[in-house]
Write a protein that holds these residues in place. Structure first.
Motif, short mmCIF file in Angstrom:
data_model
loop_
_atom_site.label_atom_id
_atom_site.label_comp_id
_atom_site.label_asym_id
_atom_site.label_seq_id
_atom_site.Cartn_x
_atom_site.Cartn_y
_atom_site.Cartn_z
N GLY A 79 8.05 19.25 2.11
CA GLY A 79 8.43 19.30 3.49
C GLY A 79 9.55 18.11 3.79
N MET A 80 9.23 17.41 5.05
CA MET A 80 10.52 16.40 5.16
C MET A 80 9.93 14.87 4.82
SD MET A 80 11.36 18.06 9.22
CE MET A 80 12.74 16.61 9.37
N THR A 81 8.65 14.82 4.78
CA THR A 81 8.22 13.46 4.63
C THR A 81 7.00 13.36 3.47
OG1 THR A 81 6.72 13.41 6.54
CG2 THR A 81 9.01 12.73 7.13
N GLY A 82 6.66 14.44 2.86
CA GLY A 82 5.66 14.29 1.84
C GLY A 82 6.08 13.79 0.62
N GLY A 83 5.02 13.00 0.11
CA GLY A 83 5.07 12.31 -1.27
C GLY A 83 3.84 11.91 -1.91
N PHE A 84 3.83 11.76 -3.09
CA PHE A 84 2.60 11.14 -3.63
C PHE A 84 2.58 9.59 -3.72
CE2 PHE A 84 2.72 15.67 -5.07
CZ PHE A 84 1.65 16.03 -5.02
N ARG A 85 1.50 9.27 -3.64
CA ARG A 85 1.25 7.66 -3.72
C ARG A 85 -0.07 7.42 -4.44
NH1 ARG A 85 5.28 8.62 -1.58
NH2 ARG A 85 6.15 7.93 0.36
N LEU A 86 -0.15 6.29 -5.06
CA LEU A 86 -1.17 5.59 -5.79
C LEU A 86 -2.23 5.14 -4.95
CD1 LEU A 86 0.74 3.71 -8.47
CD2 LEU A 86 -0.23 6.00 -8.77
N GLU A 87 -1.91 4.92 -3.74
CA GLU A 87 -3.19 4.54 -2.76
C GLU A 87 -3.18 5.24 -1.70
OE1 GLU A 87 -2.31 0.44 -2.11
OE2 GLU A 87 -2.69 -0.25 -4.23
N GLU A 88 -4.18 5.48 -1.10
CA GLU A 88 -4.47 6.10 0.23
C GLU A 88 -3.70 5.23 1.56
OE1 GLU A 88 -7.96 8.38 2.62
OE2 GLU A 88 -8.68 6.73 1.42
N GLY A 89 -3.08 5.87 2.33
CA GLY A 89 -2.55 5.63 3.52
C GLY A 89 -3.06 6.09 4.85
N PRO A 90 -2.37 5.58 5.94
CA PRO A 90 -2.63 6.22 7.37
C PRO A 90 -2.29 7.66 7.29
CG PRO A 90 -0.97 4.72 7.36
CD PRO A 90 -1.53 4.48 6.08
N HIS A 91 -1.32 8.18 6.43
CA HIS A 91 -0.60 9.58 6.67
C HIS A 91 -1.12 10.31 5.33
CE1 HIS A 91 1.45 8.15 10.11
NE2 HIS A 91 2.12 7.33 9.53
N THR A 92 -2.11 9.85 4.75
CA THR A 92 -2.50 10.73 3.44
C THR A 92 -3.32 12.02 4.25
OG1 THR A 92 -3.23 8.82 2.17
CG2 THR A 92 -4.28 10.96 1.55
N ARG A 93 -2.80 13.13 3.69
CA ARG A 93 -3.24 14.38 4.12
C ARG A 93 -4.09 15.20 3.13
NH1 ARG A 93 -2.07 12.84 8.97
NH2 ARG A 93 -0.01 12.27 9.49
N ALA A 94 -3.89 14.91 1.77
CA ALA A 94 -4.66 15.43 1.03
C ALA A 94 -4.79 14.38 -0.30
CB ALA A 94 -3.76 16.84 0.22
N THR A 95 -6.04 14.78 -1.25
CA THR A 95 -5.91 13.96 -2.38
C THR A 95 -6.19 14.77 -3.46
OG1 THR A 95 -8.44 13.81 -2.01
CG2 THR A 95 -7.16 12.03 -1.20
N LEU A 96 -5.52 14.63 -4.71
CA LEU A 96 -5.51 15.31 -5.79
C LEU A 96 -6.30 14.51 -6.95
CD1 LEU A 96 -2.91 17.50 -7.27
CD2 LEU A 96 -4.23 16.06 -8.75
N THR A 98 -8.03 13.91 -10.64
CA THR A 98 -8.26 14.34 -12.01
C THR A 98 -9.38 13.50 -12.70
OG1 THR A 98 -6.59 12.94 -13.12
CG2 THR A 98 -5.59 14.93 -11.92
N ASP A 99 -9.39 13.86 -13.96
CA ASP A 99 -10.46 13.11 -14.81
C ASP A 99 -9.78 11.74 -15.10
OD1 ASP A 99 -8.35 14.21 -16.41
OD2 ASP A 99 -9.63 14.90 -18.03
N ALA A 100 -8.66 11.51 -14.57
CA ALA A 100 -7.99 9.94 -14.91
C ALA A 100 -7.50 9.36 -13.62
CB ALA A 100 -6.66 10.41 -15.62
N GLY A 101 -7.95 9.86 -12.31
CA GLY A 101 -7.81 8.99 -11.21
C GLY A 101 -7.48 9.91 -10.14
N THR A 102 -6.73 9.49 -9.21
CA THR A 102 -6.42 10.14 -7.81
C THR A 102 -5.21 9.71 -7.32
OG1 THR A 102 -8.75 10.35 -7.20
CG2 THR A 102 -7.20 10.59 -5.33
N LEU A 103 -4.35 10.96 -7.03
CA LEU A 103 -3.05 10.76 -6.36
C LEU A 103 -3.16 11.29 -4.93
CD1 LEU A 103 -0.41 12.28 -8.77
CD2 LEU A 103 -0.52 9.79 -8.00
N TYR A 104 -2.56 10.66 -4.10
CA TYR A 104 -2.73 10.74 -2.49
C TYR A 104 -1.36 11.21 -1.99
CZ TYR A 104 -6.59 7.61 -3.43
OH TYR A 104 -7.76 7.04 -3.46
#
Length: 283
Positions: A79-96, A98-104
């Motif tokens: 979209g216009m402002t989406g991106g993956f992060r290593l930590e959860e933030g105030p604009h986290t909309r989805a979490t992915l 895996t068996d190795a950890g989480t991307l936000y």
């Protein structure tokens, strides 16, 4: 934003975190934007690729052997402002997870999307289904581009349609047209103009990918890499975001107009509008 360079940088950065991992869960609260993501649960990410501005996670059955063809894809549009992060933030909309950890997946303006589809089945995504060739691939051929450009309307909206070439958005259309010395409203490019633009697109995209894309503004809600590192191509912008500043080539003030409902930056001296059917400047 983000465009091809930003999405390609994202792919390169998160691939080591996802490739070969099994998706345990994709959690969100907006099924109209994150469609059929439950189908990814229990699937192994066999690889990541990109098509234009779309990021693709190739999903194989958990017990599939290495090298077996994947049968599902998780398509991500930032979209216009989406991106993956290593930590959860105030604009986290989805979490992915895996068996190795989480991307936000953070997305302040909520235009990002995810969908799981059968591999190669893009009927519900008409832009992706009809997308032109990748600008840095051998499939992007100058003669084909010139043939299409000879019949095109205003060149910048034509580029943004994704049909002549994929992944070119507002930033890189402005930058490529400046480099090619073509007015963004020019129609029906002649062979010489089309050739200049073809090479400009390839050069700009290659340089932007190498620089990690463009990060604009104060960083709040704008593109940066998953670890918070900003792109660097914005310091090389010659016209985009520079209205009123002198052109690096001739010193004329950069102008901003609205073309096809998009803010458009150009140099009125270097990028003169040619009268159709002539080699002269339009009055």
């Amino acid at each position: 934003m983000p465009e091809l360079p930003e999405v390609e940088t994202t792919r390169r950065k998160i691939e080591p975190l996802l490739a070969g991992r099994t998706i345990l869960n994709i959690n969100h609260d907006a099924p109209h934007r994150y469609r059929d993501t439950h189908l990814a649960h229990g699937r192994r990410v066999s690889g990541l690729s990109r098509r234009g501005k779309y990021l693709m996670l190739h999903l194989a059955a958990a017990d599939a052997a290495e090298g077996d063809p994947h049968d599902l894809e998780l398509i991500v549009h930032l979209g216009m402002t989406g991106g993956f992060r290593l930590e959860e933030g105030p604009h986290t909309r989805a979490t992915l997870t895996t068996d190795a950890g989480t991307l936000y997946f953070n997305d302040p303006r909520r235009f990002g999307k995810m969908v799981v589809v059968p591999a190669g089945e893009y009927r519900t995504m008409p832009t992706l289904a009809a997308m032109g060739p990748e600008p840095l691939s051998d499939d992007f051929r100058e003669e084909d581009f010139a043939r299409l450009a000879a019949q095109a309307g205003a060149v910048k909206p034509w580029l943004l349609s994704q049909k002549p070439v994929s992944g070119v958005g507002n930033i890189y259309a402005d930058e490529s047209l400046w480099r090619a010395r073509i007015h963004p409203a020019q129609t029906r490019l002649n062979a010489e103009e089309a050739g200049r633009l073809y090479h400009a697109i390839r050069e700009v995209m290659a340089e932007a990918v190498e620089a990690g894309g463009s990060s604009l503004g104060d960083g709040q809600g704008n593109y940066c890499q998953h670890d918070g590192e900003a792109g660097a191509f914005q310091v090389r912008h010659n016209v985009y975001g520079r209205p009123g500043e002198p052109c690096a080539r001739c010193g004329t003030d950069i102008r901003k107009i609205v073309l096809g409902q998009r803010g458009t930056h150009f140099c009125p001296e270097c990028q003169q509008l040619r009268a159709e059917g002539t080699g002269r400047r339009a009055e």
